[in-house]
Write a protein that holds these residues in place. Structure first.
Motif, PDB file in Angstrom:
ATOM      1  N   UNK A 186       0.642  -1.455  -0.190  1.00 36.56           N
ATOM      2  CA  UNK A 186       0.037  -0.053  -0.355  1.00 36.56           C
ATOM      3  C   UNK A 186       0.536   0.813  -0.320  1.00 36.56           C
ATOM      4  N   UNK A 187       2.157   1.265   1.216  1.00 39.53           N
ATOM      5  CA  UNK A 187       2.475   2.184   1.008  1.00 39.53           C
ATOM      6  C   UNK A 187       3.770   2.637  -0.397  1.00 39.53           C
ATOM      7  N   UNK A 188       4.041   1.800  -1.005  1.00 42.37           N
ATOM      8  CA  UNK A 188       4.667   1.655  -2.159  1.00 42.37           C
ATOM      9  C   UNK A 188       3.818   1.885  -3.485  1.00 42.37           C
ATOM     10  N   UNK A 189       2.573   2.020  -3.695  1.00 45.08           N
ATOM     11  CA  UNK A 189       1.265   2.419  -4.504  1.00 45.08           C
ATOM     12  C   UNK A 189       0.898   3.520  -4.122  1.00 45.08           C
ATOM     13  N   UNK A 190       1.077   3.738  -2.930  1.00 43.82           N
ATOM     14  CA  UNK A 190       1.280   5.743  -2.729  1.00 43.82           C
ATOM     15  C   UNK A 190       1.734   6.457  -3.607  1.00 43.82           C
ATOM     16  N   UNK A 191       2.903   5.890  -3.363  1.00 43.97           N
ATOM     17  CA  UNK A 191       4.473   7.099  -4.612  1.00 43.97           C
ATOM     18  C   UNK A 191       4.750   6.418  -5.835  1.00 43.97           C
ATOM     19  N   UNK A 192       3.439   5.737  -6.197  1.00 40.19           N
ATOM     20  CA  UNK A 192       3.375   5.615  -7.682  1.00 40.19           C
ATOM     21  C   UNK A 192       4.157   6.782  -8.644  1.00 40.19           C
ATOM     22  N   UNK A 193       3.229   7.959  -8.540  1.00 38.20           N
ATOM     23  CA  UNK A 193       3.943   9.429  -8.666  1.00 38.20           C
ATOM     24  C   UNK A 193       5.916   8.923  -8.939  1.00 38.20           C
ATOM     25  N   UNK A 194       5.794   9.772  -8.077  1.00 38.96           N
ATOM     26  CA  UNK A 194       7.785   9.016  -7.834  1.00 38.96           C
ATOM     27  C   UNK A 194       8.771   8.158  -8.590  1.00 38.96           C
ATOM     28  N   UNK A 195       7.583   6.563  -8.511  1.00 39.62           N
ATOM     29  CA  UNK A 195       8.817   6.045  -9.112  1.00 39.62           C
ATOM     30  C   UNK A 195       8.679   6.157 -11.030  1.00 39.62           C
ATOM     31  N   UNK A 196       7.725   6.545 -11.048  1.00 40.22           N
ATOM     32  CA  UNK A 196       7.749   7.371 -12.871  1.00 40.22           C
ATOM     33  C   UNK A 196       7.959   8.732 -13.054  1.00 40.22           C
ATOM     34  N   UNK A 197       8.376   9.187 -12.129  1.00 41.96           N
ATOM     35  CA  UNK A 197       9.066  10.299 -12.560  1.00 41.96           C
ATOM     36  C   UNK A 197      10.186  10.423 -12.655  1.00 41.96           C
ATOM     37  N   UNK A 198      11.214  11.903 -12.780  1.00 41.89           N
ATOM     38  CA  UNK A 198      11.933  11.933 -13.922  1.00 41.89           C
ATOM     39  C   UNK A 198      13.344  12.097 -12.839  1.00 41.89           C
ATOM     40  N   UNK A 199      12.866  11.843 -11.259  1.00 41.71           N
ATOM     41  CA  UNK A 199      14.340  12.056 -10.623  1.00 41.71           C
ATOM     42  C   UNK A 199      15.003  10.998 -10.436  1.00 41.71           C
TER      43      UNK A 199
ATOM     44  N   UNK B 226      17.760   7.538  -9.554  1.00 41.79           N
ATOM     45  CA  UNK B 226      17.582   6.897  -9.409  1.00 41.79           C
ATOM     46  C   UNK B 226      18.168   6.739  -8.040  1.00 41.79           C
ATOM     47  N   UNK B 227      18.866   7.157  -7.456  1.00 40.27           N
ATOM     48  CA  UNK B 227      19.383   7.037  -6.092  1.00 40.27           C
ATOM     49  C   UNK B 227      18.570   7.660  -5.066  1.00 40.27           C
ATOM     50  N   UNK B 228      17.645   8.807  -5.721  1.00 46.84           N
ATOM     51  CA  UNK B 228      16.798   9.770  -5.090  1.00 46.84           C
ATOM     52  C   UNK B 228      16.031   8.877  -4.049  1.00 46.84           C
ATOM     53  N   UNK B 229      15.567   7.913  -5.474  1.00 52.15           N
ATOM     54  CA  UNK B 229      14.537   6.962  -5.527  1.00 52.15           C
ATOM     55  C   UNK B 229      14.570   6.095  -4.950  1.00 52.15           C
ATOM     56  N   UNK B 230      15.983   5.231  -4.267  1.00 52.66           N
ATOM     57  CA  UNK B 230      16.187   4.109  -4.025  1.00 52.66           C
ATOM     58  C   UNK B 230      16.239   4.571  -3.042  1.00 52.66           C
ATOM     59  N   UNK B 231      16.827   5.488  -2.206  1.00 54.27           N
ATOM     60  CA  UNK B 231      16.799   6.637  -1.102  1.00 54.27           C
ATOM     61  C   UNK B 231      15.077   6.475  -0.374  1.00 54.27           C
ATOM     62  N   UNK B 232      13.977   6.416  -0.622  1.00 51.37           N
ATOM     63  CA  UNK B 232      12.710   6.827  -0.548  1.00 51.37           C
ATOM     64  C   UNK B 232      12.497   5.604  -0.606  1.00 51.37           C
ATOM     65  N   UNK B 233      13.052   4.434  -1.305  1.00 46.48           N
ATOM     66  CA  UNK B 233      12.449   3.327  -1.081  1.00 46.48           C
ATOM     67  C   UNK B 233      12.812   1.966  -0.177  1.00 46.48           C
ATOM     68  N   UNK B 234      14.078   3.185   0.753  1.00 43.57           N
ATOM     69  CA  UNK B 234      14.494   2.561   1.827  1.00 43.57           C
ATOM     70  C   UNK B 234      13.976   2.799   2.904  1.00 43.57           C
ATOM     71  N   UNK B 235      13.836   3.891   2.882  1.00 45.65           N
ATOM     72  CA  UNK B 235      13.023   4.898   3.892  1.00 45.65           C
ATOM     73  C   UNK B 235      11.906   4.261   4.642  1.00 45.65           C
ATOM     74  N   UNK B 236      11.157   4.878   3.589  1.00 38.46           N
ATOM     75  CA  UNK B 236       9.437   4.830   3.104  1.00 38.46           C
ATOM     76  C   UNK B 236       8.674   2.865   4.085  1.00 38.46           C
ATOM     77  N   UNK B 237       9.133   2.324   2.384  1.00 39.19           N
ATOM     78  CA  UNK B 237       8.490   0.769   2.488  1.00 39.19           C
ATOM     79  C   UNK B 237       9.713  -0.052   3.278  1.00 39.19           C
ATOM     80  N   UNK B 238      10.695  -0.797   2.639  1.00 37.93           N
ATOM     81  CA  UNK B 238      11.964  -1.490   3.541  1.00 37.93           C
ATOM     82  C   UNK B 238      11.658  -1.201   5.123  1.00 37.93           C
ATOM     83  N   UNK B 239      11.532  -0.114   5.445  1.00 42.19           N
ATOM     84  CA  UNK B 239      11.586  -0.259   6.620  1.00 42.19           C
ATOM     85  C   UNK B 239      10.368  -0.572   7.342  1.00 42.19           C
TER      86      UNK B 239
END
Length: 276
Positions: free
Chosen positions: A113-126, A128-141
């Protein structure tokens, strides 16, 4: 005619419809046979047939034994608490048979559910290192909260790995049905496998509860061997056996790990992270 008389008739004193279907256990009457059967099988309290067998099984309460009362000189020292099969404490589900499947499936659902809420971030032009950092902080934790205490089977381990691979493919922009080399995907995202991450967390927790004094409570709990007999068939792996298996995979034992220095301990954990 029935609908007209009961709903749309403008006469101030409409003729009431006769109720011909009566309950055999009480004096209630109904317009239809379906209403009478439903009342008799479920809600009637005037006779012996109060509910259907299906409802009786659904609403039956399973008797739960009560915990014994500890006494000192024939005086109770604690209150009597109800024994339950599972309970939730600090966000985790604990069961009487020490099975962590419910907790793992709950964590996978919450992280999804948390990863689905961040769908717009995964598709953005941000980056890659920032996306991975957000994944580890918000989803993996959220996914691995309390994982250092889990006893994981192979099936649950594969589900956790599949979840992480699916999210990493979204981060790098790959399609869900596209074949991607998992090792290259992890290397590109600078992520380790779920198995190695949980193994490192277990080793850190095990090292924290290894005091110099053998009479310390955590050390007593970890080294406790119950006198109960084993059940038939293959035995379920314990938490400590999985820690020993991780050490054995890297050609060492738990006794040797205790004698490692801080620098050697850090090097050993890095080897565990990169090897699996």
């Amino acid at each position: 005619l029935k609908l007209h008389q009961t709903r749309w008739c403008r006469n101030n004193n409409p003729t009431p419809l006769p109720r011909t279907f009566k309950c055999p256990n009480c004096d209630d009457s109904f317009d239809t046979s379906l209403g009478q059967k439903t009342h008799t099988s479920r809600w009637c309290t005037g006779g012996t047939q109060q509910r259907s067998k299906r409802n009786q099984r659904a609403t039956a309460k399973v008797p739960i034994p009560m915990a014994p009362i500890a006494t000192v000189n024939d005086h109770p020292t604690i209150h009597q608490y109800e024994q339950v099969h599972q309970f939730q404490y600090l966000g985790q589900i604990f069961t009487s048979d020490h099975d962590h499947r419910k907790e793992i499936y709950k964590r996978i659902t919450m992280a999804g559910i948390r990863a689905g809420e961040l769908k717009s971030i995964w598709r953005s032009k941000m980056k890659l290192c920032t996306k991975v950092h957000l994944y580890k902080t918000l989803v993996l934790s959220l996914l691995l909260y309390g994982s250092e205490t889990w006893t994981i089977k192979k099936k649950e381990e594969l589900k956790l790995e599949a979840f992480q691979n699916r999210i990493l493919k979204r981060i790098v922009g790959a399609k869900s049905d596209e074949h991607v080399n998992i090792k290259e995907l992890r290397k590109k995202c600078n992520c380790s496998s779920i198995k190695s991450t949980i193994s490192v967390r277990r080793l850190k927790l095990w090292m924290k509860v290894q005091p110099n004094n053998d009479l310390c409570l955590p050390n007593t709990i970890f080294n406790f061997n119950p006198s109960a007999t084993k059940r038939c068939g293959g035995q379920r792996k314990t938490w400590l056996s999985q820690v020993e298996e991780t050490a054995k995979t890297h050609n060492t034992t738990l006794e040797n790990l205790v004698s490692l220095s801080s620098t050697e301990w850090t090097v050993f954990l890095n080897n565990v992270t990169t090897s699996e």
